[in-house]
Design an enzyme around this catalytic site. Structure first.
Site, mmCIF file in Angstrom:
data_model
loop_
_atom_site.group_PDB
_atom_site.id
_atom_site.type_symbol
_atom_site.label_atom_id
_atom_site.label_comp_id
_atom_site.label_asym_id
_atom_site.label_seq_id
_atom_site.Cartn_x
_atom_site.Cartn_y
_atom_site.Cartn_z
ATOM 1 N N CYS A 81 -3.441 9.742 -3.150
ATOM 2 C CA CYS A 81 -4.642 8.983 -2.807
ATOM 3 C C CYS A 81 -5.596 9.819 -1.955
ATOM 4 O O CYS A 81 -6.817 9.788 -2.140
ATOM 5 C CB CYS A 81 -4.295 7.678 -2.111
ATOM 6 N N HIS A 121 -2.439 4.050 2.860
ATOM 7 C CA HIS A 121 -3.302 4.388 1.726
ATOM 8 C C HIS A 121 -4.577 5.035 2.249
ATOM 9 O O HIS A 121 -4.958 4.859 3.417
ATOM 10 C CB HIS A 121 -3.633 3.128 0.931
ATOM 11 N N ASP A 160 -11.125 1.919 -4.171
ATOM 12 C CA ASP A 160 -9.697 2.210 -4.208
ATOM 13 C C ASP A 160 -9.363 3.173 -5.336
ATOM 14 O O ASP A 160 -9.580 2.873 -6.518
ATOM 15 C CB ASP A 160 -8.923 0.907 -4.376
#
Length: 246
Positions: free
Chosen positions: A75, A188, A206
């Site tokens: 991520c 995250h 995201d």
């Protein structure tokens, strides 16, 4: 052309752009149901929040670079790649696009300075910390400011972030704990793209697009998620501001 007609044209164009970006960003099916406290960007309400936003300069450059992380630990890499491409930083060679140069998740660690911050194989196993995000950005010569939540406040974050989102040429990455905003489940990293003043919500682009769509999250909920402790570093999570170096 009267004022009301100009406003109508502007709103129509904005809605068309948003719809295009939503369609472009939703080619992967999301498998998890959103918590009621979150608003999906690919919804009528989510689109309207962007159209009504006065702090959205980052949305358009980031949306043209919006990618999906290559694996469940990447991520941070995907988010950094999006920002470096949005800033127009000189990129390494990408064999699949030769002779064109662009940052990809595959060539990001081709920089020796980047490898010294944290190797790709380590990131693939356990991701990266907030300070490592800052170090990885700095290895490409950009200006970076790292903010741990413990060292600032919700009010300061809101003020700094909204001002950033009103200006072109700088970006925000956030490091947060998913479960604190009603998602599954661990730490995250993703970019922020906009802020809606009326609802006090930020838009997270995201990068785990196989899992969730971009979402609008309340500022207080996001702050709570950034205020959690990263077990790897022993420090709180937080946010990073990035712009071109001098």
């Amino acid at each position: 052309m009267n004022t009301n007609y100009r406003k109508f044209i502007k709103t129509s164009v904005q809605a068309g752009i948003v719809s295009f970006c939503v369609a472009s960003g939703s080619v992967l099916s999301q498998t998890l149901t959103l918590s009621p406290n979150l608003i999906a960007f690919n919804s009528d309400e989510g689109e309207k929040l962007l159209i009504d936003s006065k702090s959205r300069e980052d949305f358009f450059p980031l949306s043209t670079q919006f990618i999906t992380q290559n694996n469940q630990a990447y991520c941070g890499v995907a988010s950094i790649v999006m920002v470096l491409n949005s800033l127009g930083i000189p990129a390494p060679e990408a064999p699949q696009y030769k002779p064109y140069r662009v940052f990809t998740q595959e060539n990001f660690f081709s920089n020796e300075k980047t490898k010294q911050v944290i190797p790709a194989e380590v990131v693939s196993r356990k991701g990266m910390t907030l300070d490592q995000i800052g170090g990885l950005f700095a290895s490409y010569g950009v200006k970076v400011n790292v903010y741990h939540a413990a060292d600032t406040s919700l009010e300061k974050f809101r003020s700094l972030a909204t001002e950033n989102l009103k200006q072109p040429g700088n970006f925000i990455l956030i490091n947060y704990l998913r479960k604190e905003i009603g998602q599954e489940k661990g730490g995250h990293i993703s970019p922020l793209a906009a802020y809606n003043e009326q609802t006090d919500r930020f838009l997270i682009l995201d990068v785990s697009r196989y899992k969730y769509p971009p979402v609008w999250v309340r500022a207080a909920d996001l702050w709570k998620a950034m205020s959690t402790t990263d077990s790897e570093s022993g420090k709180t999570r937080g946010f990073v501001f990035v712009s071109k170096g001098s």
